[in-house]
Design an enzyme around this catalytic site. Structure first.
Site, PDB file in Angstrom:
ATOM      1  N   HIS A 153       0.875  -1.180   0.000  1.00 54.70           N
ATOM      2  CA  HIS A 153       0.000   0.000   0.000  1.00 54.70           C
ATOM      3  C   HIS A 153       0.911   1.227   0.000  1.00 54.70           C
ATOM      4  O   HIS A 153       2.033   1.174   0.511  1.00 54.70           O
ATOM      5  CB  HIS A 153      -0.843  -0.057   1.277  1.00 54.70           C
ATOM      6  CG  HIS A 153      -1.880   0.997   1.412  1.00 54.70           C
ATOM      7  ND1 HIS A 153      -1.594   2.265   1.868  1.00 54.70           N
ATOM      8  CD2 HIS A 153      -3.221   0.983   1.180  1.00 54.70           C
ATOM      9  CE1 HIS A 153      -2.712   2.972   1.903  1.00 54.70           C
ATOM     10  NE2 HIS A 153      -3.715   2.223   1.499  1.00 54.70           N
ATOM     11  N   ASP A 230       2.961  -4.514   7.808  1.00 48.78           N
ATOM     12  CA  ASP A 230       1.757  -3.707   7.669  1.00 48.78           C
ATOM     13  C   ASP A 230       0.577  -4.659   7.861  1.00 48.78           C
ATOM     14  O   ASP A 230       0.240  -5.436   6.973  1.00 48.78           O
ATOM     15  CB  ASP A 230       1.752  -3.049   6.279  1.00 48.78           C
ATOM     16  CG  ASP A 230       0.415  -2.390   5.951  1.00 48.78           C
ATOM     17  OD1 ASP A 230      -0.566  -2.584   6.718  1.00 48.78           O
ATOM     18  OD2 ASP A 230       0.336  -1.706   4.924  1.00 48.78           O
ATOM     19  N   GLN A 233      -4.645  -5.094   6.949  1.00 42.58           N
ATOM     20  CA  GLN A 233      -5.619  -6.100   6.494  1.00 42.58           C
ATOM     21  C   GLN A 233      -5.382  -7.445   7.168  1.00 42.58           C
ATOM     22  O   GLN A 233      -6.235  -8.335   7.082  1.00 42.58           O
ATOM     23  CB  GLN A 233      -5.533  -6.285   4.962  1.00 42.58           C
ATOM     24  CG  GLN A 233      -5.706  -5.021   4.152  1.00 42.58           C
ATOM     25  CD  GLN A 233      -7.129  -4.457   4.211  1.00 42.58           C
ATOM     26  OE1 GLN A 233      -8.072  -5.125   4.634  1.00 42.58           O
ATOM     27  NE2 GLN A 233      -7.285  -3.203   3.823  1.00 42.58           N
ATOM     28  N   LYS A 256     -10.391  -0.827  10.430  1.00 41.39           N
ATOM     29  CA  LYS A 256     -10.547  -2.050   9.627  1.00 41.39           C
ATOM     30  C   LYS A 256     -10.820  -3.243  10.543  1.00 41.39           C
ATOM     31  O   LYS A 256     -11.011  -4.361  10.092  1.00 41.39           O
ATOM     32  CB  LYS A 256      -9.291  -2.290   8.803  1.00 41.39           C
ATOM     33  CG  LYS A 256      -8.997  -1.135   7.846  1.00 41.39           C
ATOM     34  CD  LYS A 256      -7.921  -1.480   6.882  1.00 41.39           C
ATOM     35  CE  LYS A 256      -7.322  -0.263   6.214  1.00 41.39           C
ATOM     36  NZ  LYS A 256      -8.187   0.371   5.226  1.00 41.39           N
ATOM     37  N   CYS A 394      -4.871   2.651  -3.511  1.00 38.75           N
ATOM     38  CA  CYS A 394      -3.614   3.156  -2.931  1.00 38.75           C
ATOM     39  C   CYS A 394      -2.494   2.133  -3.113  1.00 38.75           C
ATOM     40  O   CYS A 394      -1.659   1.937  -2.207  1.00 38.75           O
ATOM     41  CB  CYS A 394      -3.771   3.529  -1.461  1.00 38.75           C
ATOM     42  SG  CYS A 394      -4.971   4.815  -1.191  1.00 38.75           S
TER      43      CYS A 394
HETATM   44  N1  C6P Z   1      -6.501   0.569   2.830  1.00 36.12           N
HETATM   45  C1  C6P Z   1      -8.350   0.193   1.327  1.00 36.12           C
HETATM   46  O1  C6P Z   1      -9.461   0.463   0.860  1.00 36.12           O
HETATM   47  P1  C6P Z   1      -5.121   3.862   7.142  1.00 36.12           P
HETATM   48  O2  C6P Z   1      -5.819   4.598   6.038  1.00 36.12           O
HETATM   49  O3  C6P Z   1      -3.967   4.621   7.686  1.00 36.12           O
HETATM   50  O4  C6P Z   1      -6.045   3.352   8.178  1.00 36.12           O
HETATM   51  O5  C6P Z   1      -4.554   2.515   6.473  1.00 36.12           O
HETATM   52  C2  C6P Z   1      -3.699   2.554   5.376  1.00 36.12           C
HETATM   53  C3  C6P Z   1      -3.482   1.174   4.847  1.00 36.12           C
HETATM   54  C4  C6P Z   1      -2.268   0.589   5.026  1.00 36.12           C
HETATM   55  N2  C6P Z   1      -2.021  -0.658   4.624  1.00 36.12           N
HETATM   56  C5  C6P Z   1      -2.979  -1.398   4.036  1.00 36.12           C
HETATM   57  C6  C6P Z   1      -2.675  -2.791   3.651  1.00 36.12           C
HETATM   58  C7  C6P Z   1      -4.243  -0.859   3.815  1.00 36.12           C
HETATM   59  O6  C6P Z   1      -5.180  -1.607   3.230  1.00 36.12           O
HETATM   60  C8  C6P Z   1      -4.494   0.471   4.200  1.00 36.12           C
HETATM   61  C9  C6P Z   1      -5.820   1.113   3.920  1.00 36.12           C
HETATM   62  C10 C6P Z   1      -7.823   1.034   2.457  1.00 36.12           C
HETATM   63  O7  C6P Z   1      -7.678  -0.721   0.901  1.00 36.12           O
HETATM   64  C11 C6P Z   1      -7.856   2.489   2.130  1.00 36.12           C
HETATM   65  S1  C6P Z   1      -6.729   2.906   0.833  1.00 36.12           S
END
Ligand code: C6P
Length: 436
Positions: A153, A230, A233, A256, A394
């Site tokens: 990401h 990371d 997910q 999430k 992203c």
């Molecule tokens: N992915 C998706 O629709 P934040 O926004 O900081 O809570 O998380 C960022 C992020 C980082 N790593 C992974 C693997 C992610 O999936 C995400 C967020 C969302 O896939 C929004 S782009």
């Protein structure tokens, strides 16, 4: 700010224990997944959108929040609202107890050695930036290398690029195959004496791939290199045991994980967090301040400057209680069954191509439909009350790897049903009709 004495810490520990004993548990463990029963815990799911029952297939972007989490947030705002770690008064102690109780819940949830290794942040993006500033800017110098993977990401790419630019370091990338699986033999070749950090996504938000993180950590550690995972997910779809994974950092986003936005965690091994620089400076993260010199507080306060997102982090604790109160194995099995079912049914449709066909996948399905733009697919589905995500998620380098501008993405949580998968499939067939 009042100095934190040892007695205060003992008091907080006692209150935290009390808060944990009171933790609500609302789903019994019965082995069979009663999805209709579970859906009633999520008020948002019972609404109609555009005159149709909402079909929410965008939990990878933000998972929905159960009533117990909403209630816990309301309780804090209605009965306990106050700042944490500052007051000697009753409300502040209650707020502190709830906030620290949430940290202890996180510790148990990911099996960290100590709660102090669980730093509260507003989400995964902030968490990775914390490690970049605290670890990267202190320990990475010109000529060093950072390894990430081809399916990261942006939040696990851009901070490291910024660091590389600042320091004259180099970003190396583990490639992936056409199924969307990392090529671990290539990873091993990238590791060398200049490697200072490996950053890898646990589950790809764009492909659904579950990466063999434990193996990646073991390989990196053979070379003495720490690993950041990371887990944005990963945490919603897997049981996380950071000691078993032996990762050095594990980052997650509360929103999430069925908690409010603004909550999140950086898990880090104490020996690393202790040696790192603070992220942002201000109140709460200091031991003493004079105009000549500031000394910093211990863990986790060193990384939690300013008033934190108290209500959200307390909500994260409630979400963890909720998850602990269910038969998680049955929930995760249900998600896997939905993944298999929806994959098979989508594959029946001529013109649908699933992007990401790894052997180990979570319930995230990215796909294209002929050359119809995913935004058009998303808009047509929205008219049917079906929420999916469309775009590059992203993860533009993933799109570049598969030579596509974007995908449509359906992501399933344990509250989704087969009927919803069927509705998705019927709606995709209608999209094809529209564009014929
Ligand atoms: N992915 C998706 O629709 P934040 O926004 O900081 O809570 O998380 C960022 C992020 C980082 N790593 C992974 C693997 C992610 O999936 C995400 C967020 C969302 O896939 C929004 S782009």
């Amino acid at each position: 700010m009042a100095a934190v004495t040892e007695q205060t810490l003992v008091d907080v520990e006692n209150i935290v224990e009390a808060a944990l004993v009171d933790a609500p548990v609302n789903i019994s463990s019965v082995g069979v997944w009663d999805v209709e029963r579970v859906r009633r815990d999520f008020p948002v799911l019972s609404q109609t959108v555009n005159g149709k029952p909402l079909v929410y297939l965008d939990s990878a972007a933000s998972a929905q929040v159960p009533q117990v989490v909403i209630d816990r947030g309301s309780k804090y705002l209605g009965e306990e609202h106050s700042n944490v770690h500052r007051g000697v008064h009753y409300l502040s102690q209650r707020a502190t107890s709830a906030y620290e109780g949430s940290r202890e819940r996180v510790r148990r949830f990911i099996n960290a050695r100590e709660a102090a290794e669980c730093v509260f942040v507003r989400g995964c993006t902030e968490g990775i930036n914390l490690v970049m500033h605290g670890y990267g800017r202190k320990f990475i110098v010109e000529g060093d290398e950072i390894i990430i993977s081809a399916m990261e990401h942006h939040s696990n790419i851009v901070p490291w690029q910024m660091l590389c630019e600042e320091k004259g370091a180099r970003l190396r990338v583990i490639p992936m195959n056409d199924q969307g699986e990392l090529q671990l033999d290539e990873f091993e070749k990238l590791l060398n004496e200049r490697t200072k950090l490996v950053g890898v996504i646990h589950i790809s938000n764009a492909l659904g791939t579950i990466n063999p993180v434990k193996e990646i950590v073991a390989t990196a550690h053979k070379h003495g290199v720490p690993v950041l995972v990371d887990g944005a997910q990963g945490a919603p779809h897997l049981n996380i045991d950071v000691q078993d994974l032996d990762c050095d950092f594990y980052i997650l986003s509360g929103h999430k994980l069925f908690a409010p936005t603004g909550s999140g965690v950086v898990y880090g091994k104490r020996e690393l967090l202790d040696r790192m620089n603070p992220f942002i400076g201000g109140g709460s993260m200091i031991r003493s301040v004079t105009f000549e010199k500031t000394t910093y507080a211990g863990l986790p306060d060193k990384f939690e400057a300013g008033t934190p997102a108290i209500a959200s982090q307390i909500g994260l604790g409630a979400a963890i209680d909720y998850l602990n109160g269910m038969d998680r194995a049955a929930a995760l099995r249900h998600e896997q069954e939905l993944l298999e079912y929806a994959t098979a049914r989508l594959n029946e449709i001529e013109g649908v191509t699933i992007i990401g066909t790894a052997g180990e996948k979570a319930s995230v399905i990215s796909f294209t439909v002929q050359d119809i733009h995913p935004h058009d697919i998303g808009t047509i589905l929205d008219a049917e009350g079906i929420a999916i995500r469309a775009g590059h998620h992203c993860a533009q380098p993933v799109m570049q790897r598969f030579q596509i501008p974007a995908t449509a993405r359906a992501s399933f949580a344990f509250y989704n049903t087969r009927e919803e998968a069927d509705k998705l499939v019927s709606a995709i067939r209608r999209v094809i009709e529209v564009f014929k």
